[in-house]
Design a protein around this motif. Sequence first.
Motif, short mmCIF file in Angstrom:
data_model
loop_
_atom_site.label_atom_id
_atom_site.label_comp_id
_atom_site.label_asym_id
_atom_site.label_seq_id
_atom_site.Cartn_x
_atom_site.Cartn_y
_atom_site.Cartn_z
N ALA A 128 46.95 34.10 42.05
CA ALA A 128 48.17 34.85 41.75
C ALA A 128 48.46 34.93 40.25
O ALA A 128 48.75 36.00 39.73
CB ALA A 128 49.36 34.23 42.49
N ASP A 129 48.40 33.80 39.57
CA ASP A 129 48.75 33.78 38.14
C ASP A 129 47.84 32.78 37.43
O ASP A 129 48.26 31.67 37.10
CB ASP A 129 50.22 33.39 37.96
CG ASP A 129 50.70 33.55 36.53
OD1 ASP A 129 50.00 34.23 35.74
OD2 ASP A 129 51.77 33.01 36.19
N PRO A 130 46.60 33.16 37.19
CA PRO A 130 45.64 32.22 36.61
C PRO A 130 46.00 31.80 35.19
O PRO A 130 46.54 32.59 34.41
CB PRO A 130 44.31 32.99 36.64
CG PRO A 130 44.72 34.43 36.67
CD PRO A 130 46.00 34.49 37.43
N THR A 131 45.70 30.56 34.88
CA THR A 131 45.85 30.05 33.52
C THR A 131 44.73 30.63 32.66
O THR A 131 43.78 31.24 33.17
CB THR A 131 45.74 28.52 33.51
OG1 THR A 131 44.40 28.15 33.90
CG2 THR A 131 46.75 27.89 34.47
N PRO A 132 44.78 30.45 31.32
CA PRO A 132 43.67 30.93 30.49
C PRO A 132 42.31 30.37 30.92
O PRO A 132 41.32 31.12 30.97
CB PRO A 132 44.06 30.45 29.09
CG PRO A 132 45.55 30.44 29.11
CD PRO A 132 45.92 29.99 30.49
N ALA A 133 42.26 29.08 31.27
CA ALA A 133 40.99 28.49 31.71
C ALA A 133 40.53 29.09 33.02
O ALA A 133 39.33 29.35 33.22
CB ALA A 133 41.15 26.97 31.84
N GLU A 134 41.46 29.33 33.94
CA GLU A 134 41.10 29.93 35.22
C GLU A 134 40.68 31.39 35.05
O GLU A 134 39.74 31.85 35.70
CB GLU A 134 42.29 29.82 36.18
CG GLU A 134 42.57 28.40 36.64
CD GLU A 134 43.86 28.27 37.40
OE1 GLU A 134 44.02 27.26 38.13
OE2 GLU A 134 44.74 29.16 37.28
N LEU A 135 41.36 32.10 34.16
CA LEU A 135 40.97 33.48 33.89
C LEU A 135 39.58 33.55 33.26
O LEU A 135 38.80 34.47 33.54
CB LEU A 135 42.01 34.13 32.97
CG LEU A 135 42.06 35.66 32.92
CD1 LEU A 135 42.30 36.25 34.30
CD2 LEU A 135 43.16 36.11 31.95
N ALA A 136 39.26 32.56 32.45
CA ALA A 136 37.91 32.48 31.87
C ALA A 136 36.87 32.27 32.97
O ALA A 136 35.80 32.90 32.94
CB ALA A 136 37.84 31.36 30.85
#
Length: 261
Positions: free
Chosen positions: A66-74
């Motif tokens: 739903a709302d990934p953190t920068p690390a998750e988006l990476a």
Amino acid sequence: MGREGQADVMVAGCANPTRRVIEAGLMTVGLADGITLPSSYFLMIVPDFLGQGRKSFIFADCAVNADPTPAELADIALTSAHSAQALLGENPRVAMLSFSTKGSAQHPRVDKVRAAMSLVRERAPELTIDGEFQVDAALVPSVAQKKVKEQSAVAGQANVLIFPDLDSGNIAYKLAQWLGWRAGNRTDPARFCQANQRPVARRQRRRYRHSMCRGSRRSCLVLPFGRRHGRPRALELEVFDDRVGGDVARGAVDAPAIARR
């Protein structure tokens, strides 16, 4: 069966929601090395993109985070690039999307996208990735020439679109699918889970025989080249009624044979 090597691809989703498909993948085949986040991507096939003919894109993540953190988006960007390489057979050009193009707006949400891109470049310096881009700057060469002042191998040429959150990703794929259908140029999405050790594909609920056959065939395309040109076996996890057909009920099935029917 997938974990033990008796099936190459897991196909599920006709009778269960996305979260159950992800849970099954995590419990059986697990995540790929170096990846901590399961995610999804959609293969979007546009019959006539900008008058240039058929073109394929990867949209991610449109179904899971739903709302990934920068690390998750990476993580999402890295796994999507790998999926694009396997599925499209071309160099992935990854665009990190936002409502800003190269600093045209300042906001914490824009900062998240920039931070994610920096993390990807640290982990995979060889990857062709750029941003942050508005989607028109990522896709349309004439728009990129106006909005992007610096040299970019991605602007106007992206084939992998990474959305900053689930709101934007889910809305985007449905707009692409249904607005194209209204115009008689329908974009047909294929849904996949990613980051697993073996391919896992999610089919839309309440789809029947023709969708399952096509889904099994598409899922086998993400296999390594040698396995893809053998006889891939798709593991269908769910039991369906007669409208789907017993040949795609529980067990390992020959995907090419089903696709031909």
